[in-house]
Design a protein around this motif. Structure first.
Motif, PDB file in Angstrom:
ATOM      1  N   ASP A 255       0.814  -1.214   0.000  1.00 15.87           N
ATOM      2  CA  ASP A 255       0.000   0.000   0.000  1.00 15.87           C
ATOM      3  C   ASP A 255       0.849   1.267   0.000  1.00 15.87           C
ATOM      4  OD1 ASP A 255      -2.589   1.271   0.075  1.00 15.87           O
ATOM      5  OD2 ASP A 255      -2.158   1.798   2.161  1.00 15.87           O
ATOM      6  N   THR A 256       2.160   1.141   0.171  1.00 14.32           N
ATOM      7  CA  THR A 256       3.043   2.312   0.109  1.00 14.32           C
ATOM      8  C   THR A 256       3.548   2.575  -1.304  1.00 14.32           C
ATOM      9  OG1 THR A 256       5.110   1.075   0.512  1.00 14.32           O
ATOM     10  CG2 THR A 256       3.846   1.781   2.448  1.00 14.32           C
ATOM     11  N   LEU A 257       3.316   1.648  -2.239  1.00 19.46           N
ATOM     12  CA  LEU A 257       3.890   1.762  -3.576  1.00 19.46           C
ATOM     13  C   LEU A 257       3.171   2.815  -4.413  1.00 19.46           C
ATOM     14  CD1 LEU A 257       4.392  -2.024  -4.436  1.00 19.46           C
ATOM     15  CD2 LEU A 257       6.157  -0.367  -3.810  1.00 19.46           C
ATOM     16  N   GLY A 258       3.947   3.566  -5.181  1.00 23.15           N
ATOM     17  CA  GLY A 258       3.367   4.498  -6.133  1.00 23.15           C
ATOM     18  C   GLY A 258       2.637   3.746  -7.232  1.00 23.15           C
ATOM     19  N   SER A 259       1.636   4.391  -7.824  1.00 24.04           N
ATOM     20  CA  SER A 259       0.777   3.697  -8.773  1.00 24.04           C
ATOM     21  C   SER A 259       1.150   3.940 -10.233  1.00 24.04           C
ATOM     22  CB  SER A 259      -0.679   4.106  -8.543  1.00 24.04           C
ATOM     23  OG  SER A 259      -0.806   5.513  -8.607  1.00 24.04           O
ATOM     24  N   SER A 260       2.350   4.447 -10.492  1.00 25.16           N
ATOM     25  CA  SER A 260       2.769   4.633 -11.881  1.00 25.16           C
ATOM     26  C   SER A 260       2.955   3.294 -12.581  1.00 25.16           C
ATOM     27  CB  SER A 260       4.072   5.441 -11.941  1.00 25.16           C
ATOM     28  OG  SER A 260       5.102   4.778 -11.228  1.00 25.16           O
ATOM     29  N   LYS A 261       3.258   2.260 -11.807  1.00 21.09           N
ATOM     30  CA  LYS A 261       3.327   0.891 -12.308  1.00 21.09           C
ATOM     31  C   LYS A 261       2.370   0.032 -11.487  1.00 21.09           C
ATOM     32  CE  LYS A 261       8.199   1.174 -13.697  1.00 21.09           C
ATOM     33  NZ  LYS A 261       9.553   0.569 -13.511  1.00 21.09           N
ATOM     34  N   PRO A 262       1.867  -1.055 -12.063  1.00 25.02           N
ATOM     35  CA  PRO A 262       0.962  -1.923 -11.285  1.00 25.02           C
ATOM     36  C   PRO A 262       1.614  -2.382  -9.986  1.00 25.02           C
ATOM     37  CG  PRO A 262       0.926  -2.539 -13.591  1.00 25.02           C
ATOM     38  CD  PRO A 262       2.027  -1.527 -13.447  1.00 25.02           C
ATOM     39  N   GLU A 263       0.936  -2.162  -8.869  1.00 21.71           N
ATOM     40  CA  GLU A 263       1.530  -2.487  -7.570  1.00 21.71           C
ATOM     41  C   GLU A 263       1.824  -3.976  -7.426  1.00 21.71           C
ATOM     42  OE1 GLU A 263      -1.335   1.005  -7.013  1.00 21.71           O
ATOM     43  OE2 GLU A 263      -1.498  -1.035  -7.815  1.00 21.71           O
ATOM     44  N   ASN A 264       0.962  -4.824  -8.000  1.00 24.54           N
ATOM     45  CA  ASN A 264       1.204  -6.260  -7.832  1.00 24.54           C
ATOM     46  C   ASN A 264       2.482  -6.696  -8.527  1.00 24.54           C
ATOM     47  OD1 ASN A 264       0.053  -5.859 -10.388  1.00 24.54           O
ATOM     48  ND2 ASN A 264      -0.837  -7.911 -10.437  1.00 24.54           N
ATOM     49  N   ARG A 265       2.769  -6.107  -9.699  1.00 20.54           N
ATOM     50  CA  ARG A 265       4.001  -6.463 -10.393  1.00 20.54           C
ATOM     51  C   ARG A 265       5.230  -6.029  -9.594  1.00 20.54           C
ATOM     52  NH1 ARG A 265       5.482  -3.251 -15.644  1.00 20.54           N
ATOM     53  NH2 ARG A 265       3.438  -3.993 -16.357  1.00 20.54           N
ATOM     54  N   VAL A 266       5.207  -4.784  -9.093  1.00 26.83           N
ATOM     55  CA  VAL A 266       6.350  -4.274  -8.315  1.00 26.83           C
ATOM     56  C   VAL A 266       6.513  -5.073  -7.030  1.00 26.83           C
ATOM     57  CG1 VAL A 266       7.306  -2.264  -7.143  1.00 26.83           C
ATOM     58  CG2 VAL A 266       6.055  -1.969  -9.287  1.00 26.83           C
ATOM     59  N   MET A 267       5.383  -5.419  -6.387  1.00 27.14           N
ATOM     60  CA  MET A 267       5.464  -6.151  -5.123  1.00 27.14           C
ATOM     61  C   MET A 267       6.022  -7.545  -5.326  1.00 27.14           C
ATOM     62  SD  MET A 267       4.996  -5.460  -2.015  1.00 27.14           S
ATOM     63  CE  MET A 267       5.431  -6.453  -0.592  1.00 27.14           C
ATOM     64  N   LYS A 268       5.665  -8.203  -6.419  1.00 29.81           N
ATOM     65  CA  LYS A 268       6.224  -9.523  -6.695  1.00 29.81           C
ATOM     66  C   LYS A 268       7.728  -9.443  -6.922  1.00 29.81           C
ATOM     67  CE  LYS A 268       1.982 -11.387  -8.766  1.00 29.81           C
ATOM     68  NZ  LYS A 268       1.345 -11.859 -10.016  1.00 29.81           N
ATOM     69  N   GLN A 269       8.171  -8.420  -7.630  1.00 26.19           N
ATOM     70  CA  GLN A 269       9.603  -8.236  -7.852  1.00 26.19           C
ATOM     71  C   GLN A 269      10.326  -7.951  -6.535  1.00 26.19           C
ATOM     72  OE1 GLN A 269       9.508  -5.012 -10.671  1.00 26.19           O
ATOM     73  NE2 GLN A 269       9.149  -6.351 -12.438  1.00 26.19           N
ATOM     74  N   ALA A 270       9.712  -7.104  -5.708  1.00 24.77           N
ATOM     75  CA  ALA A 270      10.316  -6.778  -4.414  1.00 24.77           C
ATOM     76  C   ALA A 270      10.359  -8.007  -3.503  1.00 24.77           C
ATOM     77  CB  ALA A 270       9.542  -5.648  -3.739  1.00 24.77           C
ATOM     78  N   SER A 271       9.305  -8.825  -3.533  1.00 25.62           N
ATOM     79  CA  SER A 271       9.271 -10.043  -2.721  1.00 25.62           C
ATOM     80  C   SER A 271      10.365 -11.010  -3.153  1.00 25.62           C
ATOM     81  CB  SER A 271       7.902 -10.719  -2.820  1.00 25.62           C
ATOM     82  OG  SER A 271       6.896  -9.898  -2.297  1.00 25.62           O
ATOM     83  N   LEU A 272      10.516 -11.164  -4.467  1.00 29.73           N
ATOM     84  CA  LEU A 272      11.569 -12.055  -4.974  1.00 29.73           C
ATOM     85  C   LEU A 272      12.943 -11.565  -4.547  1.00 29.73           C
ATOM     86  CD1 LEU A 272      12.543 -14.404  -6.721  1.00 29.73           C
ATOM     87  CD2 LEU A 272      12.421 -12.872  -8.719  1.00 29.73           C
ATOM     88  N   ALA A 273      13.182 -10.258  -4.682  1.00 28.15           N
ATOM     89  CA  ALA A 273      14.483  -9.709  -4.294  1.00 28.15           C
ATOM     90  C   ALA A 273      14.702  -9.820  -2.798  1.00 28.15           C
ATOM     91  CB  ALA A 273      14.570  -8.245  -4.738  1.00 28.15           C
ATOM     92  N   GLY A 274      13.699  -9.412  -2.013  1.00 26.93           N
ATOM     93  CA  GLY A 274      13.852  -9.428  -0.561  1.00 26.93           C
ATOM     94  C   GLY A 274      14.033 -10.820  -0.001  1.00 26.93           C
ATOM     95  N   ILE A 275      13.229 -11.775  -0.462  1.00 27.71           N
ATOM     96  CA  ILE A 275      13.330 -13.136   0.049  1.00 27.71           C
ATOM     97  C   ILE A 275      14.608 -13.810  -0.428  1.00 27.71           C
ATOM     98  CG2 ILE A 275      12.253 -15.431  -0.004  1.00 27.71           C
ATOM     99  CD1 ILE A 275       9.545 -14.014  -0.121  1.00 27.71           C
TER     100      ILE A 275
END
Length: 471
Positions: A255-275
């Protein structure tokens, strides 16, 4: 194409499509939030957890928890918006996601699980930070008087110190304004994990021919009963589950992500990187820590004094741990704060105590909008968690219990059930069977870890004197 669909939703007056202030989070800030939450106190207990499981089961369990968490985070990321994962209505919390997908009864159950375990995480962070503060003092004592000197130190003062710090930090309004703190704590967690890794490598190199390890862990240790070994094995599984716990705050981070890109796509990328980064640290620290200490691995690799020298480096690592967990406490605490404050605003919309804001000009920050209720409620929360940490300062058992209680319902059960409902997956189809089998296996693991950790707490309480914990 997705970006074009999203563009008209943003308001040029500084608000998003839901009327709230424009979100500014990015892939990097989301990844930092994830790493801050995941690589918390769990990394410090990994050598001990691996020692209970051995060279075979330990790495297998670690990788399994990692893959399951990544799978679940990928599912959850698509539920932030409903019904369409790209252009649907936003859901601000894990509870909101469960409510729109499964209904009210599941919503209440998820709320109990989510916020109950977030409270558990914050208590665990207090205990871990206090142990690191104590370790700094004891490290100097050992250096001055020798390793055989007791250097016993009461822990309660350090628990209180950490609590006082959190009273002030908890007045930060929301999780979006924690970005800089989260980035700092991400750097700190990489630093203390790297120091622990380096010290483990040095210790392994210095005693290569004298390693006391086994393929099956301490379960075969003749000095302990099979029953006790079984309990500690279950507790170790809880510690590993705790190490990957961030599903509770995934939606809040998204919910903190900017909406210039789809949040679900960015969150999946961030989850992959973080994990991925977290798992790399975990494998390195857990396996090398076990290689360094074998079956005698301490419950906390930096504060348990597996290392004594160089004392200044160990002190520095523990300072990094304290700074790291200072931010991690806030990442886990903010959803709890937000839930209670949102409830009170809707319940008493005309009450000045809850809704009246006082504008305060703060140098370097700008205008800070404070409410009396926020100050009172958040201070009370910190005091309560601090007192509980003073009452039950059992690091490995508390970590194991918290991980066990949160892993199955929040990381596995609700995401899988929502996926089945959303995709209309037929009962007894191949996909339905393997997802339900995964859920059942994780449930049994959580039950076992809960039993083991609870038994450990009960055993510790038999000799523990409340408010008189000595390190």
């Amino acid at each position: 194409m997705d970006d074009l669909r999203r563009a008209p939703a943003d308001n040029i007056n500084g608000t998003d499509d839901d009327g709230r202030p424009k979100r500014t989070g990015t892939f990097y800030t989301a990844s930092a939030h994830i790493i801050t939450t995941v690589v918390g106190s769990g990394v410090l207990s990994l050598p001990w957890a691996i020692s209970q499981l051995g060279w075979i089961a330990g790495p297998m369990a670690l990788i399994s928890f990692s893959l399951i968490t990544l799978f679940a985070s990928t599912i959850l990321a698509d539920f932030y918006r409903f019904p369409d994962p790209v252009s649907g209505r936003r859901n601000y919390t894990y509870m909101d996601v469960v409510k729109v997908n499964l209904g009210g009864r599941y919503n209440k159950l998820s709320g109990i699980a989510q916020y109950g375990n977030l409270v558990g995480f914050t208590i665990g962070y207090i205990i871990t930070s206090a142990n690191s503060m104590v370790a700094i003092k004891r490290s100097y004592c050992f250096h001055k008087h020798g390793h055989s000197f007791g250097c016993h130190t009461p822990i309660n003062l350090f628990i209180i110190i950490f609590g006082v710090i959190q009273v002030f930090l908890s007045q930060i309004p929301n999780i979006q304004e924690l970005s800089m703190l989260s980035l700092l704590t991400t750097v700190m967690c990489c630093c203390h994990a790297s120091i622990g890794l380096g010290l483990s490598i040095a210790k392994v190199a210095g005693q290569y021919l004298n390693l006391s390890t086994s393929l099956t862990g301490v379960f075969i240790d003749g000095d302990k009963s099979n029953t006790n070994n079984l309990w500690t094995t279950f507790t170790a599984l809880g510690n590993l589950a705790f190490a990957f716990g961030f599903s509770e705050v995934l939606i809040e981070i998204q919910d903190t992500l900017g909406s210039s890109k789809p949040e679900n796509r960015v969150m999946k990328q961030a989850s992959l990187a973080g994990i991925s980064i977290s798992t790399l640290f975990y494998m390195s620290c857990g396996l090398l820590g076990y290689g360094a200490f074998g079956d005698k691995a301490p419950g906390n690799i930096l504060a348990g004094f597996g290392f004594f020298e160089p004392f200044w480096l160990i002190d520095l690592a523990n300072i990094f741990v304290v700074i790291h967990l200072t931010g991690a406490y806030q990442i886990c605490g903010q959803p709890v704060f937000g839930f209670v404050e949102s409830f009170t605003r809707h319940r008493w919309p005309n009450t000045g105590l809850v809704n009246h804001e006082y504008a305060i000009n703060m140098p370097g920050y700008g205008v800070y909008r404070a409410t009396l209720f926020r100050m009172i409620w958040r201070t009370t929360y910190v005091i309560i968690t601090t007192v509980i940490a003073m009452m039950f300062p059992f690091f490995n058992d508390i970590v194991g219990l918290t991980g066990a209680l949160s892993f199955w319902p929040l990381t596995v059960y609700f995401p899988i059930k929502m996926r089945i409902e959303r995709k209309k997956i037929p009962i007894f189809s191949f996909k339905w069977v393997w997802m339900q089998t995964l859920s059942m296996c994780c449930l049994l693991t959580s039950i076992a870890a809960t039993i083991g950790s609870s038994q450990g707490i009960v055993k510790s309480l038999q000799t523990f004197k409340i408010f008189k914990s000595i390190a």
